[in-house]
Enzyme design. Structure first.
Site, PDB file in Angstrom:
ATOM      1  N   HIS A  81      39.400  46.041  10.928  1.00 55.74           N
ATOM      2  CA  HIS A  81      40.753  45.552  11.208  1.00 55.74           C
ATOM      3  C   HIS A  81      41.496  46.516  12.131  1.00 55.74           C
ATOM      4  O   HIS A  81      42.134  46.098  13.103  1.00 55.74           O
ATOM      5  CB  HIS A  81      41.565  45.420   9.908  1.00 55.74           C
ATOM      6  CG  HIS A  81      41.066  44.382   8.969  1.00 55.74           C
ATOM      7  ND1 HIS A  81      40.925  44.628   7.616  1.00 55.74           N
ATOM      8  CD2 HIS A  81      40.690  43.101   9.164  1.00 55.74           C
ATOM      9  CE1 HIS A  81      40.485  43.535   7.028  1.00 55.74           C
ATOM     10  NE2 HIS A  81      40.325  42.587   7.939  1.00 55.74           N
TER      11      HIS A  81
ATOM     12  N   LYS B 123      45.105  32.046  -3.767  1.00 62.24           N
ATOM     13  CA  LYS B 123      44.012  33.011  -3.638  1.00 62.24           C
ATOM     14  C   LYS B 123      44.191  34.153  -4.617  1.00 62.24           C
ATOM     15  O   LYS B 123      45.307  34.544  -4.934  1.00 62.24           O
ATOM     16  CB  LYS B 123      43.982  33.583  -2.215  1.00 62.24           C
ATOM     17  CG  LYS B 123      43.221  32.764  -1.224  1.00 62.24           C
ATOM     18  CD  LYS B 123      43.149  33.487   0.086  1.00 62.24           C
ATOM     19  CE  LYS B 123      41.776  33.398   0.679  1.00 62.24           C
ATOM     20  NZ  LYS B 123      41.701  34.094   1.971  1.00 62.24           N
TER      21      LYS B 123
ATOM     22  N   ARG C 205      32.969  38.870  13.968  1.00 57.55           N
ATOM     23  CA  ARG C 205      31.821  39.749  13.738  1.00 57.55           C
ATOM     24  C   ARG C 205      30.504  39.105  14.129  1.00 57.55           C
ATOM     25  O   ARG C 205      29.572  39.783  14.530  1.00 57.55           O
ATOM     26  CB  ARG C 205      31.731  40.129  12.255  1.00 57.55           C
ATOM     27  CG  ARG C 205      32.787  41.064  11.774  1.00 57.55           C
ATOM     28  CD  ARG C 205      32.585  41.320  10.303  1.00 57.55           C
ATOM     29  NE  ARG C 205      32.489  40.034   9.616  1.00 57.55           N
ATOM     30  CZ  ARG C 205      33.197  39.677   8.560  1.00 57.55           C
ATOM     31  NH1 ARG C 205      34.019  40.512   8.017  1.00 57.55           N
ATOM     32  NH2 ARG C 205      33.066  38.491   8.013  1.00 57.55           N
TER      33      ARG C 205
ATOM     34  N   SER D 184      35.277  42.437   3.899  1.00 54.98           N
ATOM     35  CA  SER D 184      36.119  42.764   2.748  1.00 54.98           C
ATOM     36  C   SER D 184      35.470  42.438   1.407  1.00 54.98           C
ATOM     37  O   SER D 184      35.518  43.245   0.481  1.00 54.98           O
ATOM     38  CB  SER D 184      37.468  42.047   2.860  1.00 54.98           C
ATOM     39  OG  SER D 184      38.195  42.544   3.947  1.00 54.98           O
TER      40      SER D 184
END
Length: 168
Positions: A22, A46, A95, A133
């Protein structure tokens, strides 16, 4: 009369936890845009390891080196944040091809919601390709070394979280 137009970019994410990946995207974006708003997502549906205040505070501390970067939280559509703050660009880190497929679909939806806001993809540097993450959280939960994936303050906060979770 000369009119100066400031280009504002928004880098949204959960940042749960903030990673070196990040920060790499933020650093690179800070060189490309006049202002970068890092927007911490708040989604009551979430389950996060860190609450929104904790994530915002970590991101504020981590982005101090860049004068044109600010950190905010938001609990609505990101295009609404961009519109409200005169941002014309949404930034997304990529990514791999799986990230691209997901982010591409999301960019089409956002463009449909507001065609004045563009999404730009920034590919990660190769050293951050494996920094994810969910994997970091799992590794930390089992006491693994995450120091190459997250900054020291995040590493310490994660150790505290998992110590508290495991001891309950």
């Amino acid at each position: 009369m000369l009119q100066i137009i400031m280009t504002i970019a928004v880098f949204p994410g959960s940042f749960d936890p903030p990673t070196y990946g990040h920060l790499n995207i933020i650093e690179r974006a800070s060189k490309l845009f006049d202002k970068v708003d890092v927007v911490v997502a708040v989604n009551s549906n979430k389950k996060y390891l860190f609450d929104s205040e904790e994530r915002v505070e970590m991101m504020k501390a981590l982005t101090e080196p860049w004068q044109n970067v600010s950190v905010h939280s938001w609990n609505r559509l990101i295009v609404e944040y961009a519109e409200k703050n005169n941002a014309k660009v949404l930034l997304r880190g990529i990514r791999n091809t799986n990230d691209f497929a997901y982010e591409f679909d999301l960019s089409l939806m956002n463009h449909n919601l507001n065609s004045n806001i563009e999404t730009l993809f920034i590919p990660t540097e190769p050293r951050y390709v494996i920094v994810k993450s969910s994997s970091i959280k799992e590794l930390a939960m089992f006491g693994g070394d995450i120091s190459s994936m997250v900054p020291p303050i995040v590493c310490e906060e994660m150790k505290k979280k998992y110590k508290n979770i495991i001891s309950k």
